[in-house]
Scaffold this motif. Structure first.
Motif, PDB file in Angstrom:
ATOM      1  N   CYS A 290      21.920-172.487  11.241  1.00 44.48           N
ATOM      2  CA  CYS A 290      22.331-173.765  10.638  1.00 44.48           C
ATOM      3  C   CYS A 290      23.556-173.563   9.864  1.00 44.48           C
ATOM      4  O   CYS A 290      23.862-172.470   9.430  1.00 44.48           O
ATOM      5  CB  CYS A 290      21.354-174.350   9.637  1.00 44.48           C
ATOM      6  SG  CYS A 290      19.728-174.904  10.564  1.00 44.48           S
ATOM      7  N   GLY A 291      24.205-174.509   9.671  1.00 47.91           N
ATOM      8  CA  GLY A 291      25.196-174.615   8.806  1.00 47.91           C
ATOM      9  C   GLY A 291      24.941-175.017   7.093  1.00 47.91           C
ATOM     10  O   GLY A 291      23.974-174.523   6.785  1.00 47.91           O
ATOM     11  N   THR A 292      25.863-175.582   6.543  1.00 41.61           N
ATOM     12  CA  THR A 292      25.574-175.916   5.273  1.00 41.61           C
ATOM     13  C   THR A 292      24.514-176.934   4.973  1.00 41.61           C
ATOM     14  O   THR A 292      23.662-177.044   4.261  1.00 41.61           O
ATOM     15  CB  THR A 292      26.775-176.844   4.444  1.00 41.61           C
ATOM     16  OG1 THR A 292      27.937-175.916   4.549  1.00 41.61           O
ATOM     17  CG2 THR A 292      26.634-177.116   3.149  1.00 41.61           C
ATOM     18  N   ASP A 293      24.416-177.955   6.058  1.00 38.78           N
ATOM     19  CA  ASP A 293      23.140-178.826   6.160  1.00 38.78           C
ATOM     20  C   ASP A 293      21.982-178.245   6.911  1.00 38.78           C
ATOM     21  O   ASP A 293      22.120-178.004   8.178  1.00 38.78           O
ATOM     22  CB  ASP A 293      23.752-180.156   6.855  1.00 38.78           C
ATOM     23  CG  ASP A 293      22.650-181.147   6.977  1.00 38.78           C
ATOM     24  OD1 ASP A 293      21.287-180.865   6.770  1.00 38.78           O
ATOM     25  OD2 ASP A 293      22.715-182.441   7.242  1.00 38.78           O
ATOM     26  N   LYS A 294      21.119-177.900   6.204  1.00 33.07           N
ATOM     27  CA  LYS A 294      20.019-176.891   6.796  1.00 33.07           C
ATOM     28  C   LYS A 294      19.054-177.962   7.810  1.00 33.07           C
ATOM     29  O   LYS A 294      18.393-177.249   8.390  1.00 33.07           O
ATOM     30  CB  LYS A 294      18.848-176.450   5.791  1.00 33.07           C
ATOM     31  CG  LYS A 294      19.758-175.489   4.771  1.00 33.07           C
ATOM     32  CD  LYS A 294      20.728-174.262   5.531  1.00 33.07           C
ATOM     33  CE  LYS A 294      21.307-173.364   4.649  1.00 33.07           C
ATOM     34  NZ  LYS A 294      22.364-172.590   5.313  1.00 33.07           N
ATOM     35  N   ALA A 295      19.052-179.278   7.684  1.00 31.04           N
ATOM     36  CA  ALA A 295      18.498-179.906   8.688  1.00 31.04           C
ATOM     37  C   ALA A 295      19.139-180.300   9.992  1.00 31.04           C
ATOM     38  O   ALA A 295      18.487-181.043  10.776  1.00 31.04           O
ATOM     39  CB  ALA A 295      17.922-181.323   8.066  1.00 31.04           C
ATOM     40  N   ARG A 296      20.181-179.645  10.314  1.00 32.68           N
ATOM     41  CA  ARG A 296      20.947-179.621  11.425  1.00 32.68           C
ATOM     42  C   ARG A 296      21.243-178.297  12.144  1.00 32.68           C
ATOM     43  O   ARG A 296      22.335-177.691  12.388  1.00 32.68           O
ATOM     44  CB  ARG A 296      22.321-180.381  10.943  1.00 32.68           C
ATOM     45  CG  ARG A 296      22.094-181.875  10.493  1.00 32.68           C
ATOM     46  CD  ARG A 296      23.610-182.375  10.273  1.00 32.68           C
ATOM     47  NE  ARG A 296      24.135-182.867  11.441  1.00 32.68           N
ATOM     48  CZ  ARG A 296      23.854-183.700  12.408  1.00 32.68           C
ATOM     49  NH1 ARG A 296      22.845-184.461  12.084  1.00 32.68           N
ATOM     50  NH2 ARG A 296      24.427-183.894  13.536  1.00 32.68           N
ATOM     51  N   PRO A 297      20.074-177.991  12.737  1.00 30.28           N
ATOM     52  CA  PRO A 297      20.211-176.649  13.659  1.00 30.28           C
ATOM     53  C   PRO A 297      21.132-177.003  14.943  1.00 30.28           C
ATOM     54  O   PRO A 297      20.665-178.128  15.316  1.00 30.28           O
ATOM     55  CB  PRO A 297      18.718-176.307  14.035  1.00 30.28           C
ATOM     56  CG  PRO A 297      17.883-177.471  13.865  1.00 30.28           C
ATOM     57  CD  PRO A 297      18.634-178.478  12.618  1.00 30.28           C
TER      58      PRO A 297
END
Length: 229
Positions: A9-16
């Motif tokens: 993931c990036g900064t947004d952990k809810a967006r693999p």
């Protein structure tokens, strides 16, 4: 012990966004197996499970650790034979090997160029530095130069899908009437593009677009659980 899937993931952990992680997420759902997500950034991967891997996905299933999306699919098929098959037999495994090679040699490089700045911009600063250094060393160009080349790939991307388009004119999934791991391989690549980049690479009315929409709906809409960029 609940299954744990380490995802990129990036900064947004809810967006693999990793295409390989998405192959595994759909494989687990295909088998009807519950799992927890453990999101990590690029620079955290070497620290996982006492240095067990340099890549994700990494699956912990009880005492078993398995890395690499194809190896995970093979493991799931062997460990849970009573559940829905991911390959449909040895022929399906061979087909999936071919599809994986085609996807990684044909689709991944183009998507990587198109989305390279989008990937960079989605990361935490420490991962941005790693990503820029590693990719510029790999390609011998700046990220900006790679992205410039990627702009010319957008219009031509549809032609890369002709083998898939030809097959899907005769059947709803690569696996036939139902999806198999081969479907999840190509879905992972296109899901990567959908999540990380605002560029739309599939056009409504195309059989590949229709197939991708069917894949997004699989397993209670697992693919749609992350919105498009």
């Amino acid at each position: 012990m609940p299954r744990k899937l380490y995802t990129l993931c990036g900064t947004d952990k809810a967006r693999p966004f990793s295409p390989h992680v998405w192959k595994t997420k759909l494989s687990l759902a295909h088998k009807g197996l519950a799992f927890d997500i453990a999101p990590v950034g690029f620079t955290e991967i070497p620290k996982l499970e006492e240095g067990a891997t340099k890549i994700v996905p990494l699956l912990r299933d009880g005492e078993k650790l398995v890395k690499d999306s194809f190896e995970i699919a093979l493991y799931l098929e062997q460990a849970y034979p009573e559940r829905a098959t991911l390959f449909g037999g040895e022929g399906g495994k061979a087909m999936a090997r071919f599809v994986e090679g085609w996807s990684q040699m044909t689709l991944h490089p183009v998507i990587g160029r198109i989305a390279i700045m989008d990937i960079h911009d989605s990361l935490d600063p420490v991962d941005q530095a790693y990503f820029r250094r590693s990719r510029e060393e790999r390609f011998g160009q700046s990220l900006e130069e790679i992205a410039e080349a990627g702009r010319s790939d957008i219009k031509a991307f549809s032609t890369k899908l002709e083998p898939l388009r030809h097959m899907l004119k005769a059947q709803p999934f690569l696996g036939g009437d139902r999806p198999l791991f081969a479907d999840y391989i190509v879905f992972g690549a296109l899901q990567w593009a959908r999540i990380i980049s605002p560029h739309r690479l599939l056009a409504a009315g195309d059989v590949v677009f229709d197939w991708f929409e069917r894949c997004l709906d699989l397993h209670d809409g697992l693919g749609r659980s992350v919105t498009a960029a």
